[in-house]
Design an enzyme around this catalytic site. Structure first.
Site, PDB file in Angstrom:
ATOM      1  N   GLU A  87     -13.332 -18.672  -7.277  1.00 27.29           N
ATOM      2  CA  GLU A  87     -13.428 -17.441  -6.300  1.00 27.29           C
ATOM      3  C   GLU A  87     -14.423 -17.629  -5.104  1.00 27.29           C
ATOM      4  O   GLU A  87     -14.208 -17.322  -3.874  1.00 27.29           O
ATOM      5  CB  GLU A  87     -13.744 -16.077  -6.748  1.00 27.29           C
ATOM      6  CG  GLU A  87     -12.459 -15.700  -7.813  1.00 27.29           C
ATOM      7  CD  GLU A  87     -12.785 -14.911  -9.110  1.00 27.29           C
ATOM      8  OE1 GLU A  87     -13.923 -14.310  -9.062  1.00 27.29           O
ATOM      9  OE2 GLU A  87     -11.949 -14.597  -9.736  1.00 27.29           O
ATOM     10  N   HIS A  94     -17.621 -21.668  -9.156  1.00 29.52           N
ATOM     11  CA  HIS A  94     -16.643 -20.657  -9.218  1.00 29.52           C
ATOM     12  C   HIS A  94     -15.356 -20.630  -8.376  1.00 29.52           C
ATOM     13  O   HIS A  94     -15.419 -20.819  -7.241  1.00 29.52           O
ATOM     14  CB  HIS A  94     -16.720 -19.224  -9.780  1.00 29.52           C
ATOM     15  CG  HIS A  94     -16.039 -18.325 -10.512  1.00 29.52           C
ATOM     16  ND1 HIS A  94     -14.727 -17.735  -9.769  1.00 29.52           N
ATOM     17  CD2 HIS A  94     -15.659 -18.144 -11.798  1.00 29.52           C
ATOM     18  CE1 HIS A  94     -14.108 -17.035 -10.584  1.00 29.52           C
ATOM     19  NE2 HIS A  94     -14.826 -17.508 -11.748  1.00 29.52           N
ATOM     20  N   SER A 144      -8.359 -16.235 -18.448  1.00 33.49           N
ATOM     21  CA  SER A 144      -7.559 -15.114 -19.373  1.00 33.49           C
ATOM     22  C   SER A 144      -7.916 -15.327 -20.940  1.00 33.49           C
ATOM     23  O   SER A 144      -7.169 -15.190 -21.929  1.00 33.49           O
ATOM     24  CB  SER A 144      -6.173 -15.180 -19.165  1.00 33.49           C
ATOM     25  OG  SER A 144      -5.968 -14.989 -17.812  1.00 33.49           O
ATOM     26  N   GLU A 160     -11.832 -24.286 -15.583  1.00 40.17           N
ATOM     27  CA  GLU A 160     -11.059 -23.064 -15.346  1.00 40.17           C
ATOM     28  C   GLU A 160      -9.935 -23.203 -14.228  1.00 40.17           C
ATOM     29  O   GLU A 160     -10.124 -23.330 -13.079  1.00 40.17           O
ATOM     30  CB  GLU A 160     -11.948 -22.062 -14.685  1.00 40.17           C
ATOM     31  CG  GLU A 160     -13.250 -21.535 -15.486  1.00 40.17           C
ATOM     32  CD  GLU A 160     -13.725 -20.228 -15.121  1.00 40.17           C
ATOM     33  OE1 GLU A 160     -13.863 -19.408 -15.770  1.00 40.17           O
ATOM     34  OE2 GLU A 160     -14.083 -20.069 -13.857  1.00 40.17           O
ATOM     35  N   ASN A 174     -18.551 -13.453 -17.127  1.00 40.60           N
ATOM     36  CA  ASN A 174     -18.899 -13.307 -15.711  1.00 40.60           C
ATOM     37  C   ASN A 174     -18.446 -11.962 -15.295  1.00 40.60           C
ATOM     38  O   ASN A 174     -16.953 -11.853 -15.156  1.00 40.60           O
ATOM     39  CB  ASN A 174     -17.791 -14.423 -15.022  1.00 40.60           C
ATOM     40  CG  ASN A 174     -17.999 -14.399 -13.400  1.00 40.60           C
ATOM     41  OD1 ASN A 174     -18.901 -13.530 -12.980  1.00 40.60           O
ATOM     42  ND2 ASN A 174     -17.123 -15.125 -12.970  1.00 40.60           N
ATOM     43  N   TRP A 175     -19.260 -11.027 -14.920  1.00 35.11           N
ATOM     44  CA  TRP A 175     -18.953  -9.634 -14.679  1.00 35.11           C
ATOM     45  C   TRP A 175     -18.361  -9.550 -12.984  1.00 35.11           C
ATOM     46  O   TRP A 175     -17.768  -8.705 -12.724  1.00 35.11           O
ATOM     47  CB  TRP A 175     -20.117  -8.774 -14.764  1.00 35.11           C
ATOM     48  CG  TRP A 175     -20.404  -8.722 -16.254  1.00 35.11           C
ATOM     49  CD1 TRP A 175     -19.775  -9.306 -17.265  1.00 35.11           C
ATOM     50  CD2 TRP A 175     -21.343  -7.699 -16.664  1.00 35.11           C
ATOM     51  NE1 TRP A 175     -20.642  -8.746 -18.283  1.00 35.11           N
ATOM     52  CE2 TRP A 175     -21.486  -7.899 -17.752  1.00 35.11           C
ATOM     53  CE3 TRP A 175     -22.095  -6.920 -15.867  1.00 35.11           C
ATOM     54  CZ2 TRP A 175     -22.444  -6.996 -18.673  1.00 35.11           C
ATOM     55  CZ3 TRP A 175     -23.050  -5.957 -16.512  1.00 35.11           C
ATOM     56  CH2 TRP A 175     -23.357  -6.114 -17.953  1.00 35.11           C
ATOM     57  N   LYS A 176     -18.601 -10.721 -12.211  1.00 35.65           N
ATOM     58  CA  LYS A 176     -17.938 -10.707 -10.910  1.00 35.65           C
ATOM     59  C   LYS A 176     -18.566  -9.368 -10.214  1.00 35.65           C
ATOM     60  O   LYS A 176     -19.655  -8.994 -10.387  1.00 35.65           O
ATOM     61  CB  LYS A 176     -16.176 -10.623 -10.990  1.00 35.65           C
ATOM     62  CG  LYS A 176     -15.759 -11.681 -11.658  1.00 35.65           C
ATOM     63  CD  LYS A 176     -14.325 -11.987 -11.546  1.00 35.65           C
ATOM     64  CE  LYS A 176     -13.995 -13.098 -12.668  1.00 35.65           C
ATOM     65  NZ  LYS A 176     -12.505 -13.612 -12.246  1.00 35.65           N
ATOM     66  N   GLY A 183      -7.681 -14.736 -14.493  1.00 34.16           N
ATOM     67  CA  GLY A 183      -7.250 -13.208 -13.993  1.00 34.16           C
ATOM     68  C   GLY A 183      -5.950 -12.840 -13.941  1.00 34.16           C
ATOM     69  O   GLY A 183      -5.431 -11.893 -13.453  1.00 34.16           O
ATOM     70  N   GLY A 239     -13.818 -13.436 -17.918  1.00 31.31           N
ATOM     71  CA  GLY A 239     -13.978 -12.658 -16.892  1.00 31.31           C
ATOM     72  C   GLY A 239     -13.658 -11.237 -17.287  1.00 31.31           C
ATOM     73  O   GLY A 239     -14.597 -10.624 -17.852  1.00 31.31           O
ATOM     74  N   GLY A 240     -12.487 -10.965 -17.156  1.00 31.17           N
ATOM     75  CA  GLY A 240     -11.740  -9.524 -17.487  1.00 31.17           C
ATOM     76  C   GLY A 240     -12.283  -9.003 -18.916  1.00 31.17           C
ATOM     77  O   GLY A 240     -12.833  -8.004 -18.956  1.00 31.17           O
TER      78      GLY A 240
HETATM   79  C1  PEP Z   1     -13.329 -16.286 -14.712  1.00 36.53           C
HETATM   80  O1  PEP Z   1     -13.302 -15.602 -13.646  1.00 36.53           O
HETATM   81  O2  PEP Z   1     -14.223 -16.945 -14.809  1.00 36.53           O
HETATM   82  C2  PEP Z   1     -12.271 -15.782 -15.695  1.00 36.53           C
HETATM   83  C3  PEP Z   1     -12.153 -16.672 -16.461  1.00 36.53           C
HETATM   84  O3  PEP Z   1     -11.783 -14.816 -15.428  1.00 36.53           O
HETATM   85  P1  PEP Z   1     -10.415 -14.095 -16.613  1.00 36.53           P
HETATM   86  O4  PEP Z   1     -11.034 -14.480 -17.918  1.00 36.53           O
HETATM   87  O5  PEP Z   1     -10.320 -12.703 -16.229  1.00 36.53           O
HETATM   88  O6  PEP Z   1      -9.333 -15.026 -16.237  1.00 36.53           O
END
Ligand code: PEP
Length: 249
Positions: free
Chosen positions: A96, A94, A212, A166, A9-11, A172, A233-234
């Site tokens: 967010e 998600h 993470s 999640e 997920n590039w957000k 994040g 994510g990251g």
């Molecule tokens: C996400 O936003 O779905 C996510 C899992 O982010 P991260 O891996 O950065 O925690």
């Protein structure tokens, strides 16, 4: 048989040239893998990303969509718009979107219906906040999120759904659920599905973990029997990290 999936997920990251560069790196590295590989760039880059991955083993998916099929919803994107640029899968729910855009269970239920009616596969995200975990309420919260958004569906709809657990406190933050915490919750989720729809739906459901995930912890998390992959994510923003996570399978 359920599938292993690793989805990035590039957000709200990567403009067009950054999207081109990252896809070019990923195309070179990811030729075959033991998991389905997906990336979710921003809306503006979906068509380009779809074209750039066409020959390769990466599926381009969307991060969101609106529940209405069209109309006066300034700034929104519909299911048919996604389909028209080659998208077959959409991430919904998600944390967010829930936290910053007030998407609640009722809205998400509508979005799920619209996506499925348009033959889009849904990656449905949910997870508890830190306060819920501290008070021991994490299973009740997760169960309610799943039931409220999905349990109006027929069993047959679940072949087009992937679940992504999640925990909000792990997204994040650098804080990862331990492999045991992930396994316990995934097992609970599968049992919740089994109780309502039976073992066919439960056993065939891919349940991803997100929060993470990094090259250093992916292998151990993915080795758990009820963890069928990850939503990343990251670490999805760096080709070598994402590739290493895909390779953890
Ligand atoms: C996400 O936003 O779905 C996510 C899992 O982010 P991260 O891996 O950065 O925690």
């Amino acid at each position: 048989m359920r599938k292993n999936i690793v989805a990035g997920n590039w957000k709200m990251n990567n403009d067009l040239s950054q999207t081109e560069a990252l896809i070019s790196d990923l195309n070179k590295q990811i030729k075959t893998s033991n998991a389905e590989v997906m990336i979710a760039p921003s809306f503006t880059n979906l068509w380009h990303a779809f074209e750039a991955t066409r020959q390769d083993s990466i599926e381009v998916v969307a991060q969101n969509m609106h529940f209405a099929s069209n109309g006066a919803y300034t700034g929104e994107v519909s299911a048919s718009m996604l389909k028209s640029v080659g998208i077959q899968t959409v991430i919904l729910g998600h944390s967010e979107r829930r936290a910053y855009f007030n998407e609640d269970d009722a809205i998400l239920a509508q979005k799920v219906d619209t996506a499925l009616a348009n033959n889009l596969r849904v990656i449905f995200c949910f997870g508890e906040e830190l306060a819920d975990r501290k008070s021991g309420n994490e299973e009740a919260i997760v169960e309610a999120q799943i039931k409220n958004a999905l349990f109006h569906l027929d069993a047959s709809a679940f072949k087009n759904i992937v679940l992504a657990y999640e925990p909000v406190w792990a997204i994040g933050t650098g804080e990862t659920a331990s492999p045991e915490q992930a396994q316990d919750m995934h097992k609970f989720i599968r049992k919740t599905l089994n109780d309502k729809y039976g073992n066919q739906v439960a056993d065939n459901m891919s349940i991803l973990y997100g929060g993470s995930v990094k090259p250093a912890n992916a292998k151990e998390i993915f080795s758990k029997p009820d963890v069928d992959g990850g939503l990343i994510g990251g670490a999805a923003l760096k080709a070598e990290d994402f590739y290493a996570i895909v390779n953890a399978f």
